[in-house]
Design a protein around this motif. Structure first.
Motif, mmCIF file in Angstrom:
data_model
loop_
_atom_site.group_PDB
_atom_site.id
_atom_site.type_symbol
_atom_site.label_atom_id
_atom_site.label_comp_id
_atom_site.label_asym_id
_atom_site.label_seq_id
_atom_site.Cartn_x
_atom_site.Cartn_y
_atom_site.Cartn_z
ATOM 1 N N THR A 173 0.833 -1.209 0.000
ATOM 2 C CA THR A 173 0.000 0.000 0.000
ATOM 3 C C THR A 173 0.862 1.252 0.000
ATOM 4 O O THR A 173 0.575 2.208 -0.734
ATOM 5 N N ARG A 174 1.924 1.270 0.792
ATOM 6 C CA ARG A 174 2.799 2.440 0.821
ATOM 7 C C ARG A 174 3.549 2.604 -0.509
ATOM 8 O O ARG A 174 3.800 3.723 -0.945
ATOM 9 N N ARG A 221 2.343 1.786 -3.419
ATOM 10 C CA ARG A 221 1.364 2.332 -4.368
ATOM 11 C C ARG A 221 1.077 3.809 -4.085
ATOM 12 O O ARG A 221 0.820 4.583 -5.012
ATOM 13 N N LEU A 222 1.131 4.218 -2.818
ATOM 14 C CA LEU A 222 0.973 5.641 -2.505
ATOM 15 C C LEU A 222 2.118 6.448 -3.105
ATOM 16 O O LEU A 222 1.910 7.558 -3.609
ATOM 17 N N SER A 236 1.743 9.418 -5.884
ATOM 18 C CA SER A 236 2.397 10.721 -5.779
ATOM 19 C C SER A 236 3.211 11.035 -7.031
ATOM 20 O O SER A 236 3.203 12.163 -7.533
ATOM 21 N N THR A 278 -1.766 6.769 -13.604
ATOM 22 C CA THR A 278 -1.808 5.987 -12.364
ATOM 23 C C THR A 278 -2.216 4.545 -12.632
ATOM 24 O O THR A 278 -1.623 3.602 -12.091
ATOM 25 N N TYR A 322 0.220 1.408 -11.761
ATOM 26 C CA TYR A 322 -0.204 0.331 -10.865
ATOM 27 C C TYR A 322 -0.080 -1.037 -11.549
ATOM 28 O O TYR A 322 0.337 -2.025 -10.928
ATOM 29 N N PRO A 369 -4.794 14.165 -4.044
ATOM 30 C CA PRO A 369 -5.725 13.064 -3.812
ATOM 31 C C PRO A 369 -5.875 12.828 -2.311
ATOM 32 O O PRO A 369 -4.936 13.017 -1.535
ATOM 33 N N GLY A 370 -7.056 12.404 -1.915
ATOM 34 C CA GLY A 370 -7.319 12.244 -0.488
ATOM 35 C C GLY A 370 -6.369 11.289 0.194
ATOM 36 O O GLY A 370 -5.951 11.529 1.338
ATOM 37 N N SER A 371 -5.963 10.200 -0.476
ATOM 38 C CA SER A 371 -5.052 9.234 0.152
ATOM 39 C C SER A 371 -3.683 9.817 0.405
ATOM 40 O O SER A 371 -2.963 9.374 1.307
ATOM 41 N N LEU A 372 -3.256 10.824 -0.381
ATOM 42 C CA LEU A 372 -1.960 11.463 -0.171
ATOM 43 C C LEU A 372 -2.046 12.557 0.881
ATOM 44 O O LEU A 372 -1.061 12.848 1.579
ATOM 45 N N ALA A 410 -3.999 12.483 3.495
ATOM 46 C CA ALA A 410 -4.321 11.933 4.822
ATOM 47 C C ALA A 410 -3.077 11.840 5.691
ATOM 48 O O ALA A 410 -1.987 11.612 5.218
#
Length: 341
Positions: A213-214, A216-217, A221, A269, A273, A336-339, A341
């Motif tokens: 997960t990290r 992919r973050l 980015s 993206t 991925y 993006p919200g995931s970045l 957070a």
């Protein structure tokens, strides 16, 4: 002799403040924060040694120093040391330097050089012989698979193969280019003020990262950064290359072509991925991930397949608004919200 200088413009740690450090190092702190807009002063530093300098954003440059070596009466390693010290003294930025007789070998050398030590390729044949064929410029997955199927899995074996055999396997033009590169021949010149043929960005992890997960973050980015830069410069890319750097300093690179040339972050993206999934990393210890947008061209000449999906059109409109906000308030104004957070 060509120097490939990779400035260590590390991205800022989450929550890091730009006010840290001595006041006299303000510009250096900004550079370590990954601000590629401050790359020109470092290019100007190289230009003090040679006028033949080609920028390779976001953090690399090629410099043809054949005349400088004679003028300053220094070896490539000695001249590289002077450049490294001046970059540290003036801008607070460390750099990794590789040197070789042509751009290809210089870029390969810098990828293996350690900070503070210049890797000079004096014997191209010995340097290349035991490397996998995929390490050569222009050798993608399909070409590497074809060559390995015939036992040509190392650069040395490709160099020893007859030219006619390579041309039958991969085509006349590609075969000749491959044969020359395997023998350490690269006819690409260093072109000052040349338009970028690719854009690249990299993220390093503070420790060996095994969490998918990290990883992919970090990719998210990178695609957001490259997508914004492409749209700002009015460009599109035709392919993406993902490079994973492991704890033992080895790397793996894979590239794929986009369905159509684009600068749309969502499309970048999705492909990034897919390439990341193809590595099958599982519990591999990853030290960093780099993303390179290849085959750049002007956005005005790119064709876009119309879609009946309103979601895609909405995403592109939101992207345009976000770009305007970033241009006015800075690159982190919209994330993006995931970045965020």
């Amino acid at each position: 002799m060509i120097l490939c200088v990779r400035f260590r413009l590390e991205p800022p740690a989450p929550g890091a403040s730009g006010a840290s450090g001595a006041s006299g190092r303000g510009r250096g702190e900004a550079l370590r924060g990954g601000d590629e807009t401050l790359l020109p002063p470092l290019i100007d530093l190289l230009a003090e040694f040679t006028p033949v300098v080609e920028a390779a954003p976001p953090h690399e440059a090629l410099a043809d120093v054949r005349g400088a070596l004679r003028y300053f009466d220094r070896s490539p390693a000695e001249l590289a040391s002077v450049i490294r010290v001046r970059a540290l003294a003036l801008y607070g930025v460390d750099c990794v330097i590789g040197a070789g007789p042509n751009p290809m070998l210089a870029r390969m050398a810098v990828s293996e050089a350690r900070p503070g030590v210049t890797l000079v390729v004096d014997d191209p044949a010995a340097f290349l012989r035991d490397r996998p064929v995929a390490a050569l410029d222009g050798v993608g997955r399909a070409t590497a698979r074809t060559l390995c199927g015939y036992g040509l899995d190392s650069v040395g074996r490709v160099a020893d193969a007859p030219l006619a055999v390579l041309q039958r396997l991969v085509g006349a033009k590609t075969g000749r280019e491959l044969w020359e590169r395997a023998r350490g021949i690269d006819r690409t010149p260093v072109v000052p003020n040349a338009a970028s043929r690719s854009l690249a960005a990299e993220r390093s992890f503070p420790r060996d990262e095994t969490d998918r997960t990290r990883q992919r973050l970090a990719l998210l980015s990178l695609t957001e950064e490259l997508g914004t830069r492409l749209r700002t410069e009015g460009q599109v890319c035709r392919a993406l290359a993902v490079t994973v750097r492991y704890a033992d300093r080895s790397t793996t690179t894979r590239s794929r072509t986009l369905p159509e040339p684009t600068a749309h972050s969502a499309a970048l993206t999705a492909l990034a991925y897919a390439v990341h999934d193809s590595f099958g990393l599982q519990r591999a210890r990853v030290r960093g991930i780099a993303l390179r947008a290849e085959g750049l061209a002007g956005a005005e000449g790119a064709a876009h397949q119309l879609s009946l999906d309103p979601t895609d059109e909405k995403a592109r409109r939101i992207e345009a608004v976000a770009d305007k906000a970033r241009a006015k308030f800075g690159p982190r104004a919209v994330l993006p919200g995931s970045l965020a957070a």
